[in-house]
Design a protein around this motif. Structure first.
Motif, mmCIF file in Angstrom:
data_model
loop_
_atom_site.group_PDB
_atom_site.id
_atom_site.type_symbol
_atom_site.label_atom_id
_atom_site.label_comp_id
_atom_site.label_asym_id
_atom_site.label_seq_id
_atom_site.Cartn_x
_atom_site.Cartn_y
_atom_site.Cartn_z
ATOM 1 N N THR A 1 -25.755 -2.787 -14.767
ATOM 2 C CA THR A 1 -25.858 -4.215 -14.925
ATOM 3 C C THR A 1 -25.040 -4.953 -14.117
ATOM 4 O O THR A 1 -25.359 -5.822 -13.243
ATOM 5 N N VAL A 2 -23.627 -4.656 -13.972
ATOM 6 C CA VAL A 2 -22.522 -5.354 -13.480
ATOM 7 C C VAL A 2 -22.026 -4.928 -12.273
ATOM 8 O O VAL A 2 -21.360 -5.415 -11.292
ATOM 9 N N GLY A 3 -22.441 -3.767 -11.876
ATOM 10 C CA GLY A 3 -21.911 -2.897 -10.588
ATOM 11 C C GLY A 3 -22.544 -3.420 -9.521
ATOM 12 O O GLY A 3 -23.882 -3.629 -9.573
ATOM 13 N N MET A 4 -21.933 -3.156 -8.286
ATOM 14 C CA MET A 4 -22.651 -2.977 -7.072
ATOM 15 C C MET A 4 -22.505 -1.838 -6.284
ATOM 16 O O MET A 4 -21.316 -1.577 -5.682
ATOM 17 N N PRO A 5 -23.483 -0.851 -5.839
ATOM 18 C CA PRO A 5 -23.286 0.500 -5.761
ATOM 19 C C PRO A 5 -23.454 0.506 -4.090
ATOM 20 O O PRO A 5 -24.160 1.027 -3.427
ATOM 21 N N VAL A 6 -22.408 -0.245 -3.669
ATOM 22 C CA VAL A 6 -22.511 -0.252 -1.862
ATOM 23 C C VAL A 6 -21.830 0.921 -1.159
ATOM 24 O O VAL A 6 -21.886 0.963 0.027
ATOM 25 N N GLY A 7 -21.124 1.636 -1.800
ATOM 26 C CA GLY A 7 -20.851 2.801 -1.140
ATOM 27 C C GLY A 7 -20.067 4.144 -2.468
ATOM 28 O O GLY A 7 -19.797 3.751 -3.362
ATOM 29 N N PRO A 8 -19.797 5.323 -1.626
ATOM 30 C CA PRO A 8 -19.040 6.355 -2.590
ATOM 31 C C PRO A 8 -17.874 5.986 -3.387
ATOM 32 O O PRO A 8 -17.905 6.331 -4.442
ATOM 33 N N PRO A 9 -17.166 4.914 -2.843
ATOM 34 C CA PRO A 9 -15.784 4.833 -3.607
ATOM 35 C C PRO A 9 -16.261 4.135 -4.883
ATOM 36 O O PRO A 9 -15.431 4.554 -6.008
ATOM 37 N N VAL A 10 -17.293 3.414 -5.219
ATOM 38 C CA VAL A 10 -17.489 2.825 -6.176
ATOM 39 C C VAL A 10 -18.742 3.493 -7.057
ATOM 40 O O VAL A 10 -19.123 2.914 -8.102
ATOM 41 N N VAL A 11 -19.434 4.500 -6.389
ATOM 42 C CA VAL A 11 -20.595 5.253 -6.953
ATOM 43 C C VAL A 11 -19.991 6.587 -7.408
ATOM 44 O O VAL A 11 -20.381 7.062 -8.446
ATOM 45 N N VAL A 12 -19.432 7.231 -6.720
ATOM 46 C CA VAL A 12 -18.870 8.680 -7.115
ATOM 47 C C VAL A 12 -18.199 8.813 -8.420
ATOM 48 O O VAL A 12 -18.469 9.584 -9.262
ATOM 49 N N PRO A 13 -17.138 7.648 -8.778
ATOM 50 C CA PRO A 13 -16.708 7.707 -10.220
ATOM 51 C C PRO A 13 -17.738 7.792 -11.222
ATOM 52 O O PRO A 13 -17.640 8.407 -12.227
ATOM 53 N N LEU A 14 -18.751 7.051 -11.059
ATOM 54 C CA LEU A 14 -19.847 6.936 -11.875
ATOM 55 C C LEU A 14 -20.904 8.146 -12.061
ATOM 56 O O LEU A 14 -21.105 8.651 -13.080
ATOM 57 N N ARG A 15 -21.102 8.827 -10.969
ATOM 58 C CA ARG A 15 -21.609 10.046 -10.913
ATOM 59 C C ARG A 15 -20.888 11.087 -11.557
ATOM 60 O O ARG A 15 -21.409 11.899 -12.266
ATOM 61 N N ARG A 16 -19.454 11.270 -11.512
ATOM 62 C CA ARG A 16 -18.792 12.294 -12.017
ATOM 63 C C ARG A 16 -18.847 12.002 -13.646
ATOM 64 O O ARG A 16 -18.729 13.108 -14.172
ATOM 65 N N ALA A 17 -18.791 10.676 -13.981
ATOM 66 C CA ALA A 17 -18.820 10.518 -15.328
ATOM 67 C C ALA A 17 -20.284 10.908 -16.085
ATOM 68 O O ALA A 17 -20.176 11.559 -17.145
ATOM 69 N N ARG A 18 -21.281 10.925 -15.169
ATOM 70 C CA ARG A 18 -22.589 11.237 -15.716
ATOM 71 C C ARG A 18 -22.385 12.722 -15.910
ATOM 72 O O ARG A 18 -23.307 13.265 -16.831
ATOM 73 N N ILE A 19 -22.003 13.689 -14.876
ATOM 74 C CA ILE A 19 -21.621 14.821 -15.259
ATOM 75 C C ILE A 19 -21.005 15.250 -16.534
ATOM 76 O O ILE A 19 -21.626 16.214 -17.348
ATOM 77 N N TRP A 20 -19.837 14.816 -16.827
ATOM 78 C CA TRP A 20 -19.242 14.946 -18.061
ATOM 79 C C TRP A 20 -19.957 14.359 -19.290
ATOM 80 O O TRP A 20 -19.699 14.982 -20.334
ATOM 81 N N THR A 21 -20.836 13.427 -19.300
ATOM 82 C CA THR A 21 -21.584 12.820 -20.214
ATOM 83 C C THR A 21 -22.670 13.782 -20.390
ATOM 84 O O THR A 21 -22.988 14.177 -21.792
ATOM 85 N N LEU A 22 -23.399 14.364 -19.564
ATOM 86 C CA LEU A 22 -24.345 15.357 -19.974
ATOM 87 C C LEU A 22 -23.723 16.587 -20.503
ATOM 88 O O LEU A 22 -24.177 17.183 -21.527
#
Length: 542
Positions: free
Chosen positions: A328-349
């Motif tokens: 909702t509040v993020g702007m996925p403009v590049g890896p520095p702000v996207v990769v932290p979310l994707r790694r968090a998704r790994i551990w959430t799964l």
């Protein structure tokens, strides 16, 4: 105020803050404003991050007929104040005016930064830079355009384009250009995972920043961020902490500047997580999240760390909520702000029990990630119990720093002894969660090999490390058994750990020496330790 302004002006405005004082005095006294003085004062106020005053002076310069330069200055101030829509309005007004090459380059760079980092409009930012490049003819202007575009390409994840533009920059004309280049170079080398070159560039940049009277906080923050991230990847947590603290001081030195609090708060949360201080990481990430003002490019950093900490603590619902907020509040403009979310998704799964899904998510990220993202992402697969899928790729990575070689050894360790050694290496570096996980894997390996005593020792050590990880519940740790001592066994163990002999203990507790010896043997068997010193270390953590 007019008399004060005249008196200080007659001295030649020798002190750094004189231009700011004189401009404010003249503005408050009702003297017809000089746009040049107002712009110089606004720039000084912006440098020290008094953004309200900087905006007031820039608006006064616009009203006094300062034209496109005044509007550009106003837009830059509003950008740093996170008022991005207003900033774009000012830049657009300036863009429609006649400007010389230097002015258009300056305006274009600031407008592109606002479009990219402020509004998340990546393509619009690139279009502005393309237009500026077509208009730029002189070497300094072209250098500025290419440097700005290299920074945008790098953040957007186009490493090849960023590297090519960096290599085309040539010699820098002045110190400000040198420092702007350094802020790009440090991030470029970190992204390439060329850590030694990154840290050498950081040292050179910090030496130059020390000579700069205005400190240039934006360039400073970029250099300190790259340094902190590079040291984390190299495995030097103490050095990373020093640069994190230096980054935080930018907020203290330059007033309220939420961007650096969010950025360095997120990096500190990452460092705490790597140290195994998962609950502390969660608290630091929450503080960074609290500084968000609506939509932000940097939301992915702090919300990613928040979700990651929740997931490691087994709080899957809270992790999912943080990830949903980032959408909702993020702007996925590049890896520095996207990769932290994707790694968090790994551990959430993984927290949900979907280990196969977590492994797939990690492998997908590894296929798309930049060089700096590969070591931790591939190591996630090892931690999830599938080292066979990534051992070769990890071994092929450049082994810079102390951490990456340990990650490689972890992926290749198959027997209990090798995993014990990896666990100790992680503990030596301060990566306690990794150490606990490797210790738990060592216990399982020893048990498969039929070495029950060694298995119990590894399990006890892993349990002791896990207790320092503030409630972390990853797949490797969830089945750890606590050493289960009876009250009598604990009593005798405590006395033995204090150095008492079996005969001394027997006399104190009115037991036979044989009973004491047999009880200690049972304690050693349960805990996996084999002498009084090791027993004392264990009991400190119970």
């Amino acid at each position: 105020m007019r008399r004060l302004a005249d008196a200080v002006t007659e001295t030649g405005l020798r002190r750094r803050e004189d231009v700011l004082r004189v401009a404010v005095w003249r503005l408050d006294s009702g003297v017809p404003a000089d746009p040049g003085l107002l712009l110089a004062a606004s720039d000084r106020a912006r440098v020290v991050r008094d953004l309200d005053l900087a905006a007031r002076l820039a608006r006064a310069a616009v009203e006094a007929g300062g034209g496109a330069p005044a509007l550009t200055s106003l837009g830059a101030v509003l950008f740093y104040a996170d008022r991005h829509d207003e900033a774009e309005e000012a830049f657009a007004r300036a863009w429609a005016m006649d400007m010389d090459e230097e002015q258009r380059t300056h305006c274009g760079a600031h407008r592109a930064f606002n479009l990219f980092w402020g509004l998340g409009r990546v393509e619009a930012a690139f279009a502005v830079m393309d237009e500026v490049q077509r208009a730029a003819a002189g070497a300094p202007a072209l250098q500025g355009v290419r440097g700005t575009r290299a920074a945008l390409d790098l953040f957007a994840g186009d490493l090849e384009a960023a590297r090519a533009r960096w290599e085309s920059l040539g010699e820098f004309a002045d110190r400000r250009a040198v420092l702007a280049g350094a802020s790009i170079l440090t991030r470029l080398r970190y992204t390439e995972a060329r850590l030694a070159e990154c840290l050498a560039a950081v040292d050179a940049a910090t030496a130059e920043l020390a000579k700069e009277p205005h400190r240039l906080p934006s360039m400073s923050s970029a250099v300190y961020e790259a340094a902190a991230q590079a040291y984390l990847l190299a495995g030097d947590l103490d050095a990373a902490d020093r640069y994190i603290a230096t980054g935080y001081r930018l907020d203290e030195d330059f007033g309220s500047w939420p961007r650096v609090t969010i950025m360095f708060g997120s990096i500190e949360a990452q460092a705490l997580r790597l140290r195994g201080r998962v609950a502390d990481s969660l608290d630091r990430a929450r503080h960074a999240v609290s500084r968000l003002r609506g939509r932000s490019v940097f939301a992915g950093l702090c919300l990613g760390e928040l979700a990651h900490a929740h997931a490691l603590l087994g709080e899957a619902d809270a992790a999912e909520a943080a990830l949903a907020r980032a959408e909702t509040v993020g702007m996925p403009v590049g890896p520095p702000v996207v990769v932290p979310l994707r790694r968090a998704r790994i551990w959430t799964l993984a927290a949900r029990g979907d280990i196969a899904g977590a492994v797939r998510a990690a492998l997908e990220l590894a296929e798309e990630g930049l060089p700096c993202d590969l070591p931790p992402t591939l190591h996630d697969v090892v931690r999830l119990g599938r080292p066979d899928l990534v051992a070769g790729r990890l071994a092929a990575l450049p082994a810079e720093g102390d951490l990456i070689p340990v990650l490689v050894r972890h992926a290749h360790a198959r027997d209990g002894a090798a995993l014990d050694a990896v666990s100790r290496d992680f503990e030596r570096l301060g990566f306690l969660l990794y150490a606990a996980e490797a210790g738990a894997q060592a216990a399982a390996a020893h048990r498969r090999e039929g070495r029950q005593r060694a298995a119990r020792a590894a399990e006890t050590r892993a349990w002791r490390l896990a207790r320092r990880c503030q409630g972390a519940r990853t797949i490797a740790l969830v089945d750890l058994d606590m050493p289960d001592l009876t009250p009598r066994q604990r009593e005798i163990a405590l006395l033995a750990a204090q150095g008492l002999t079996n005969r001394d203990i027997a006399a104190r507790l009115f037991l036979s020496v044989r009973t004491v010896a047999n009880t200690l043997a049972a304690v050693y068997e349960k805990t996996g330790v084999n002498d009084r010193t090791a027993l004392g270390e264990l009991l400190k953590s119970l």
